[in-house]
Design an enzyme around this catalytic site. Structure first.
Site, PDB file in Angstrom:
ATOM      1  N   LYS A 122      12.836 -59.878  48.464  1.00 18.51           N
ATOM      2  CA  LYS A 122      11.370 -58.926  48.214  1.00 18.51           C
ATOM      3  C   LYS A 122      11.431 -58.649  47.123  1.00 18.51           C
ATOM      4  O   LYS A 122      12.375 -58.375  46.042  1.00 18.51           O
ATOM      5  CB  LYS A 122      11.803 -57.622  48.757  1.00 18.51           C
ATOM      6  CG  LYS A 122      10.826 -56.340  49.208  1.00 18.51           C
ATOM      7  CD  LYS A 122      11.443 -55.405  49.152  1.00 18.51           C
ATOM      8  CE  LYS A 122      10.767 -54.096  48.864  1.00 18.51           C
ATOM      9  NZ  LYS A 122      10.577 -52.491  49.737  1.00 18.51           N
TER      10      LYS A 122
ATOM     11  N   GLY B  69       5.962 -45.970  51.583  1.00 11.64           N
ATOM     12  CA  GLY B  69       5.071 -44.687  52.619  1.00 11.64           C
ATOM     13  C   GLY B  69       5.867 -43.977  54.401  1.00 11.64           C
ATOM     14  O   GLY B  69       4.915 -42.742  54.369  1.00 11.64           O
TER      15      GLY B  69
END
Lengths: 66, 255
Positions: free
Chosen positions: B96, B184
């Site tokens: 990532k 989020g």
């Protein structure tokens, strides 16, 4: 002789191998990666690499993260 | 349920989770089990000589796919360095890309992310870049050889939900790669909503770790992601401005 390990100056014996140093520190060899002077050293080579004055070692492992 | 084909894998679960911020890493196996997640992120850091045997890997079962992140990288060069080190650990070639030089919002640097993706994809990594939901950046990531695009819903750790929903919707429509909403997501309903919109998967960490009961919350997220995916596959009904009766408009008792 002096080398830098994870940003800290440390004293190691002359003629110490990388593998010898890692074992002396009690590190779990199968769960770390090692970079010597900005190059990754694969574990198969650890016993053959001799540490020199002013070497920069980074020893890392996985931690929790997102 | 259909599998998610991504990188080199076929996954049953579309929930990816993180390993950060838990009150104890020993929660991780139960969180994995209850959520059904098969992909887990980790970070790479210097060994702590005061706690030599501390290692998150003790708590991650062998069959879970590792997605190391390049957190700490402030530019492409640092991300590439971290990625190579992570791969040298021998746990696979997924990475990532997280390139951040903004310490207040932890918003990623799209340009440096593209550069890192180009280099690492060439070196055979399966690259999962984390970005703000910018269509132009996403297009360049497709060209650069990313396996997926991972747009944030809101800044890392905020639990604010899908604040960038409209931009995520555009990416889902325009980008021919799996879109994994990452960062989020705060509630299972956020994850469900992302999946209803057509996201391929959700990646979340804080929403589970910050719950008073992370194990049950992990279970809730697993269910939410499955529910959202089912709804997407079933097809959502139309949305109307005015009422359309559910019960017949004839045969009333009072006629």
């Amino acid at each position: 002789m002096k080398i830098v390990v994870n940003g800290q100056v440390v004293e190691v014996t002359e003629g110490e191998t990388l593998c010898g140093y890692l074992l002396k520190k009690g590190l779990p060899l199968e769960r770390i990666v090692v970079e010597l002077n900005q190059e990754i050293v694969r574990s198969e080579k650890w016993a053959q690499v001799f540490l020199k004055e002013d070497d920069h070692l980074e020893i890392l492992r996985f931690v929790g993260g997102g | 349920m259909e599998k998610l084909k991504i990188g080199t894998k076929e996954l049953d679960s579309r929930l990816f989770i993180g390993t950060g911020k838990y009150s104890s890493d020993s929660l991780i196996p139960e969180i994995l089990k209850k959520s059904g997640a098969q992909v887990i992120t980790v970070a790479l850091r210097r060994v702590d000589f005061q706690a030599i045997t501390d290692n998150v890997m003790h708590h991650i079962p062998q069959d879970v796919h590792l997605l190391p992140n390049t957190s700490g990288a402030r530019n492409a060069e640092e991300a590439v360095r971290i990625a190579r080190l992570a791969r040298a650990m021998g746990c696979g070639d997924w990475i990532k890309i997280e390139v951040i030089s903004d310490n207040k919002y932890l918003l990623p640097d799209g340009y440096e992310t593209i550069k890192a993706t180009e280099i690492l994809a060439q070196e055979g990594f399966q690259v999962f870049p984390y970005i703000s939901p910018d269509l132009m950046v996403a297009r360049k990531l497709v060209q650069a050889g990313a396996q997926a695009v991972m747009p944030l819903g809101a800044p890392i750790g905020t639990n604010r939900g899908l604040k960038t929903k409209e931009l995520i919707r555009i990416l889902i429509e325009e980008i021919p790669l799996p879109i994994i909403v990452d960062a989020g997501i705060g509630k299972p309903s956020d994850a469900c909503e992302a999946m209803e919109m057509g996201a391929a998967a959700c990646l979340l960490n804080t929403a589970i770790a910050s719950s008073p009961n992370p194990v049950i919350m992990a279970q809730a997220f697993g269910e939410a992601v499955r529910a959202g995916r089912k709804a997407y596959l079933a097809g959502l009904g139309g949305v109307s401005d005015s009422a359309l009766a559910s019960s017949p408009l004839t045969g009333f008792l009072h006629e």
